[in-house]
Design an enzyme around this catalytic site. Sequence first.
Site, short mmCIF file in Angstrom:
data_model
loop_
_atom_site.label_atom_id
_atom_site.label_comp_id
_atom_site.label_asym_id
_atom_site.label_seq_id
_atom_site.Cartn_x
_atom_site.Cartn_y
_atom_site.Cartn_z
N ASP A 113 0.83 -1.21 0.00
CA ASP A 113 0.00 0.00 0.00
C ASP A 113 0.87 1.26 0.00
O ASP A 113 2.06 1.22 -0.34
CB ASP A 113 -0.95 -0.07 1.22
CG ASP A 113 -2.27 0.61 0.97
OD1 ASP A 113 -2.31 1.85 1.06
OD2 ASP A 113 -3.27 -0.07 0.67
N TRP A 123 -6.11 1.78 -6.87
CA TRP A 123 -6.10 3.15 -7.41
C TRP A 123 -6.87 4.05 -6.47
O TRP A 123 -8.10 4.03 -6.45
CB TRP A 123 -6.75 3.12 -8.80
CG TRP A 123 -6.83 4.40 -9.55
CD1 TRP A 123 -7.47 5.55 -9.20
CD2 TRP A 123 -6.26 4.66 -10.85
NE1 TRP A 123 -7.34 6.49 -10.18
CE2 TRP A 123 -6.60 5.97 -11.21
CE3 TRP A 123 -5.49 3.89 -11.75
CZ2 TRP A 123 -6.22 6.53 -12.43
CZ3 TRP A 123 -5.12 4.45 -12.96
CH2 TRP A 123 -5.48 5.77 -13.28
N ASP A 124 -6.16 4.85 -5.70
CA ASP A 124 -6.79 5.61 -4.62
C ASP A 124 -7.08 7.06 -5.04
O ASP A 124 -6.59 7.55 -6.07
CB ASP A 124 -5.86 5.58 -3.40
CG ASP A 124 -6.63 5.54 -2.08
OD1 ASP A 124 -7.76 6.03 -2.05
OD2 ASP A 124 -6.08 5.03 -1.09
N ASP A 129 -12.94 2.64 4.38
CA ASP A 129 -11.76 2.56 5.25
C ASP A 129 -12.14 2.03 6.63
O ASP A 129 -11.27 1.80 7.46
CB ASP A 129 -11.12 3.95 5.41
CG ASP A 129 -10.12 4.22 4.29
OD1 ASP A 129 -9.78 3.28 3.55
OD2 ASP A 129 -9.68 5.37 4.16
C1 GLA Z 1 -6.88 5.45 1.70
C2 GLA Z 1 -7.28 4.02 1.46
C3 GLA Z 1 -6.61 3.12 2.47
C4 GLA Z 1 -5.13 3.27 2.35
C5 GLA Z 1 -4.73 4.73 2.55
C6 GLA Z 1 -3.26 4.94 2.27
O1 GLA Z 1 -7.40 5.94 2.88
O2 GLA Z 1 -8.67 3.88 1.48
O3 GLA Z 1 -6.99 1.79 2.27
O4 GLA Z 1 -4.71 2.82 1.09
O5 GLA Z 1 -5.46 5.58 1.68
O6 GLA Z 1 -2.88 6.26 2.41
#
Ligand code: GLA
Length: 742
Positions: free
Chosen positions: A370, A481-482, A552
């Site tokens: 991540d 992909w965030d 999250d």
């Molecule tokens: C977001 C995502 C999390 C993680 C964080 C990393 O909040 O939803 O799962 O990947 O970013 O910064």
Amino acid sequence: MAITYDEAKRLFCLTTRNTEYQIKINDIGIPVHAYYGRRIGGSDMSRQLAQADRGFSGNPYECRLDRGLSLDTMPQEYTGANVGDMRVSALELSGIGGSMSCDLRYAGHDIRHGKYTLKGLPYVREKSGAGDKTDTLEITLTDTIAQIEVRLLYGVFEDKDVITRTALIRNTGTEKIVLNKAASMCIDFPYADLDLIHFHGRHCMERQFERTAIGHDCISVGSRRGMSSHHNNPFVILADRNTTENCGDAYGFMLMYSGNHRAETEKDFLDSTRLVMGINDANFCWHLEPGEEFTAPEVIMTYTREGLNRLSGNYHRIIRENVIDGKYFDIKRSVLINNWEATYFDFNTEKILRLADEAHALGIDMLVLDDGWFGKRNDDNTGLGDWFVNEEKLPGGLKVIADEVNKRGMKFGLWFEPEMVNEDSELYRAHPDWALADPGRKPMLSRNQMVLDMSREDVRDYLFDSISRVLGSANIEYVKWDFNRSVANFFSHKLPAERQGELGHRFVLGTYELLDRLLKAFPKLMIEGCAGGGGRFDAGMLFYCPQIWTSDNTDPIARLKIQSGTSYGYPPCTMGAHVSASPNHQTRRGTDINTRSIVAQSGTFGYELDLSSISDEDKNEIRKQIDDFRKYDKLTRNGDYYRLNGSGSGDGFTCWEFVSTDRNEALVSIVVTDTEANAKFPYVRLRGLDEDSIYSIEGTDTEFTGAALMYGGFVFGELMLSDRYYKDEYPSMQVHFVRKDI
Ligand code: GLA
């Protein structure tokens, strides 16, 4: 052909297996919405739409003597503005000489086999191979004074009870036209008394079910955050007041779009309800030069008279089979370990490989690295945009890790947040004008990051090149992909002043283009969508990404509500769901590892915790959970899903069921959320079984007919009487029913 046109009556009839949709072209060329509901055999329902002089509802000039005919009281398919219909409109413009009037009249139509496609936007696709029965209706409307043409597109998926809609708007004149609002669709329900069901929320609590009676005037749900958002999903249901999970009329409208959106309902003075859905007109205006065309995103509509579970089932099927790329349809899902909640930013190669070893020993088959592997990113203040490996943390780069992970027989996946940049990054220092910000004004920051201008080709090229370089450097088979903030300061340094109102939409088109380009360049890659959890959980993203991180919040008890809310529109196989640590990092709530697993198994299953810190007992449970997930993979991926007790039922438990499409097996899961002394036994009625077949509970000789389980019901006595009920605060169990007589 699912679409017919009766020339004499000027009536279009769109028929699916169980539904019918009628459009009448009336005497003055208005496309009247005549009917949507269960099949009625083609009877012309426009006859029921008698009009009368209502006072203060004016008349089009050509029927000034027939005072009954008014745009203000007519149910319509798509509306212009400023010509007499005082309700919310679909299209608002500023045209020749600044005129805001638009009066759209029928100019022709085309009926053809197959489903239309859209350029640059996601759309519901025809299933390849055996295929669906699909047809397209295109109705052309024009306003010769405003010099505009609108083509209304309808795609009919006959077997799936789905009709898609969109609008293509073209400047047919010689002068510029500005669109101030360009919705995808409009529909009117003259006689119904409807509830609006929509899915609001926030970060860590997405898609909460809310049901509101539509009273007079407008209710508007939408997003202005540059993303479909945690806060309001681009999906609404209009349901009869009495509609329940299992019976009653329900209409669904899902916008296939990942940016600013809006659904407006309005009940007018005659109690007719209008819905207009499309791109949010806040911060929107679009310039159409002569000859240019604007394409509105597609809406997926369905109707059922069998309640909300069936409505969800219709969406689940069309999303699984026609929205998600067919190449993902029948592949087994990998059980993954994600290092986010295991390490956050505190990792190096050694730590990641230790996690890989532990995961491998438990039977996990993919490791996802991540946030924090790139640039100088050791916390969330720096580095976004610098898509090159941090070799101090990961000497030798990603190849070392990917090869080691592959050696253990596991796949390797990687996190990106392409549309973002930190002020403290090499990218921002080199290209400050690539971030959205108004001239002379400091931009709003969120998580200390800015948003890149995805409308710019040079930005997209940079992202494509830098991400491709990373993907080409190691065997990376999966990308998360965030997108970790809402967009503000909609201002592009590249667009001319009069086109700044186009930025929101051009941004989304840019993201879609980049996704498409990367998927074409790396055809074996799977991309999971994510936006601070489930902030971009929509059918637009699902066109590119077969799964999306749902929230999250990984607490299973909170997840029950989040996943249940999400399930109204989206199938469980699209919902990223992981078993995480107890106590949970977001809520501090403690739960048993099996409860966590039962909830996560109703999505794309994985783990997200420090495996070195858990007991051997829990490790043994994990091995069993992974076996179970594999055993039920096809059932939970492609089976029919039912919520067995409805949203907000107050039952003190949540229960849901998967039934295989051949009805040979069913998996029923229950989590008790309110443990009580001397509690009642949880009781549900199963759904979707074959009435006459015998089903046994796997591993026992307890047998029931399908009818008994569906109409007599099932009591979770065993759970309540077991030791577990008294050991866990949130006891849970799964019951697997198997058809015997096959
Ligand atoms: C977001 C995502 C999390 C993680 C964080 C990393 O909040 O939803 O799962 O990947 O970013 O910064």
